[in-house]
Design a protein around this motif. Sequence first.
Motif, PDB file in Angstrom:
ATOM      1  N   ALA A  59       3.547   9.458   2.639  1.00 39.36           N
ATOM      2  CA  ALA A  59       3.166   8.173   1.901  1.00 39.36           C
ATOM      3  C   ALA A  59       1.845   7.412   2.290  1.00 39.36           C
ATOM      4  O   ALA A  59       1.478   7.806   3.572  1.00 39.36           O
ATOM      5  CB  ALA A  59       4.234   7.108   2.170  1.00 39.36           C
ATOM      6  N   ARG A  60       1.025   6.983   1.516  1.00 40.32           N
ATOM      7  CA  ARG A  60       0.083   6.255   1.508  1.00 40.32           C
ATOM      8  C   ARG A  60       0.311   4.782   1.659  1.00 40.32           C
ATOM      9  O   ARG A  60       0.775   4.321   0.632  1.00 40.32           O
ATOM     10  CB  ARG A  60      -1.132   6.697   0.605  1.00 40.32           C
ATOM     11  CG  ARG A  60      -2.471   5.806   0.699  1.00 40.32           C
ATOM     12  CD  ARG A  60      -3.456   6.429  -0.311  1.00 40.32           C
ATOM     13  NE  ARG A  60      -4.616   5.403  -0.600  1.00 40.32           N
ATOM     14  CZ  ARG A  60      -5.432   5.154   0.249  1.00 40.32           C
ATOM     15  NH1 ARG A  60      -5.575   5.696   1.314  1.00 40.32           N
ATOM     16  NH2 ARG A  60      -6.296   4.396  -0.180  1.00 40.32           N
ATOM     17  N   CYS A  61      -0.013   4.307   2.644  1.00 37.91           N
ATOM     18  CA  CYS A  61       0.670   2.670   2.824  1.00 37.91           C
ATOM     19  C   CYS A  61      -0.423   1.612   2.957  1.00 37.91           C
ATOM     20  O   CYS A  61      -1.349   2.131   3.729  1.00 37.91           O
ATOM     21  CB  CYS A  61       1.567   2.642   4.035  1.00 37.91           C
ATOM     22  SG  CYS A  61       3.111   3.912   4.077  1.00 37.91           S
ATOM     23  N   LEU A  62      -0.051   0.292   2.770  1.00 35.39           N
ATOM     24  CA  LEU A  62      -0.881  -0.663   2.685  1.00 35.39           C
ATOM     25  C   LEU A  62      -0.316  -1.572   3.421  1.00 35.39           C
ATOM     26  O   LEU A  62       0.788  -2.134   2.979  1.00 35.39           O
ATOM     27  CB  LEU A  62      -1.364  -1.220   1.423  1.00 35.39           C
ATOM     28  CG  LEU A  62      -2.070  -2.488   1.450  1.00 35.39           C
ATOM     29  CD1 LEU A  62      -3.497  -2.347   2.186  1.00 35.39           C
ATOM     30  CD2 LEU A  62      -2.248  -3.055  -0.217  1.00 35.39           C
ATOM     31  N   ASP A  63      -0.617  -2.074   4.583  1.00 32.06           N
ATOM     32  CA  ASP A  63      -0.262  -3.228   5.619  1.00 32.06           C
ATOM     33  C   ASP A  63      -0.887  -4.374   5.168  1.00 32.06           C
ATOM     34  O   ASP A  63      -2.365  -4.715   5.954  1.00 32.06           O
ATOM     35  CB  ASP A  63      -0.169  -2.931   7.119  1.00 32.06           C
ATOM     36  CG  ASP A  63       0.696  -3.837   7.627  1.00 32.06           C
ATOM     37  OD1 ASP A  63       1.310  -4.955   7.169  1.00 32.06           O
ATOM     38  OD2 ASP A  63       1.097  -3.537   9.014  1.00 32.06           O
ATOM     39  N   LEU A  64      -0.804  -5.102   4.207  1.00 27.49           N
ATOM     40  CA  LEU A  64      -1.739  -6.179   3.782  1.00 27.49           C
ATOM     41  C   LEU A  64      -2.079  -7.382   4.599  1.00 27.49           C
ATOM     42  O   LEU A  64      -3.259  -7.887   4.486  1.00 27.49           O
ATOM     43  CB  LEU A  64      -1.363  -6.552   2.170  1.00 27.49           C
ATOM     44  CG  LEU A  64      -2.402  -7.568   1.494  1.00 27.49           C
ATOM     45  CD1 LEU A  64      -3.539  -6.329   1.132  1.00 27.49           C
ATOM     46  CD2 LEU A  64      -1.669  -7.855   0.101  1.00 27.49           C
ATOM     47  N   PHE A  65      -1.256  -7.958   5.241  1.00 30.52           N
ATOM     48  CA  PHE A  65      -1.464  -8.980   6.413  1.00 30.52           C
ATOM     49  C   PHE A  65      -0.960  -8.342   7.580  1.00 30.52           C
ATOM     50  O   PHE A  65       0.164  -8.632   8.294  1.00 30.52           O
ATOM     51  CB  PHE A  65      -0.482 -10.157   5.710  1.00 30.52           C
ATOM     52  CG  PHE A  65      -0.731 -10.662   4.546  1.00 30.52           C
ATOM     53  CD1 PHE A  65      -1.929 -11.506   4.033  1.00 30.52           C
ATOM     54  CD2 PHE A  65       0.025 -10.300   3.398  1.00 30.52           C
ATOM     55  CE1 PHE A  65      -2.211 -12.012   2.906  1.00 30.52           C
ATOM     56  CE2 PHE A  65      -0.078 -10.921   2.134  1.00 30.52           C
ATOM     57  CZ  PHE A  65      -1.305 -11.433   1.676  1.00 30.52           C
ATOM     58  N   ALA A  66      -1.556  -7.605   8.061  1.00 30.60           N
ATOM     59  CA  ALA A  66      -1.217  -6.594   9.073  1.00 30.60           C
ATOM     60  C   ALA A  66      -0.714  -7.346  10.301  1.00 30.60           C
ATOM     61  O   ALA A  66       0.176  -6.900  10.975  1.00 30.60           O
ATOM     62  CB  ALA A  66      -2.366  -5.550   9.495  1.00 30.60           C
TER      63      ALA A  66
END
Length: 202
Positions: A59-66
């Motif tokens: 999967a390609r993942c985005l941790d937006l407020f990491a």
Amino acid sequence: MRPQLVARPKPRPANQLRLIGGDYRGRRLSFPDQPGLRPTADRVRETLFNWVAPRIAGARCLDLFAGSGALGFEALSRGARAVVMLEQAPAVARQLRENAERLGATAVQVHQADALRWLELERVREPFDLVFLDPPFAADLLAPALERLDRCGWLAPEAQVYLETAAQTGFPALPVGWELIRDKRASQVRYGLAVTAAQLSK
């Protein structure tokens, strides 16, 4: 008479989190003190990654407020192909980069940026399969983040979006056609998993 020895206070240990599954299981990562920064608890993380287990590999993942990076690094440990982390605080973003280097995690990109502006202004090169939304609870950022993810084309057709907020606040309204398919509470935290309209139409 011998002088009395005075015990020196032990230095305060650095804030740390432990990765709980996958290739980096058991590795500990440090994170700095920052208002509103609280890593997702181990028990909640374990539940989340049980939910997304069928989709995490590749999967390609985005941790937006990491923040601490707990969710993004856990995703990478469990087989994600790439993880993009957004963090506004310079010291926190710097620590995320150091942790990625310490793990040898070349598939991690860290951007020091305001998450909402980034979603609005950055060009979508490849949409994300899995997005983590765990902003500071007091900042009221979930609703605008969801709106931008939906409107600006950041989500792949099979995308899933993880939400975490204070239990007493609850989740905002989801974009039209989305559905909350998982919803749990742990102490003062409410967390869940949403799927997009494109996925529901299949």
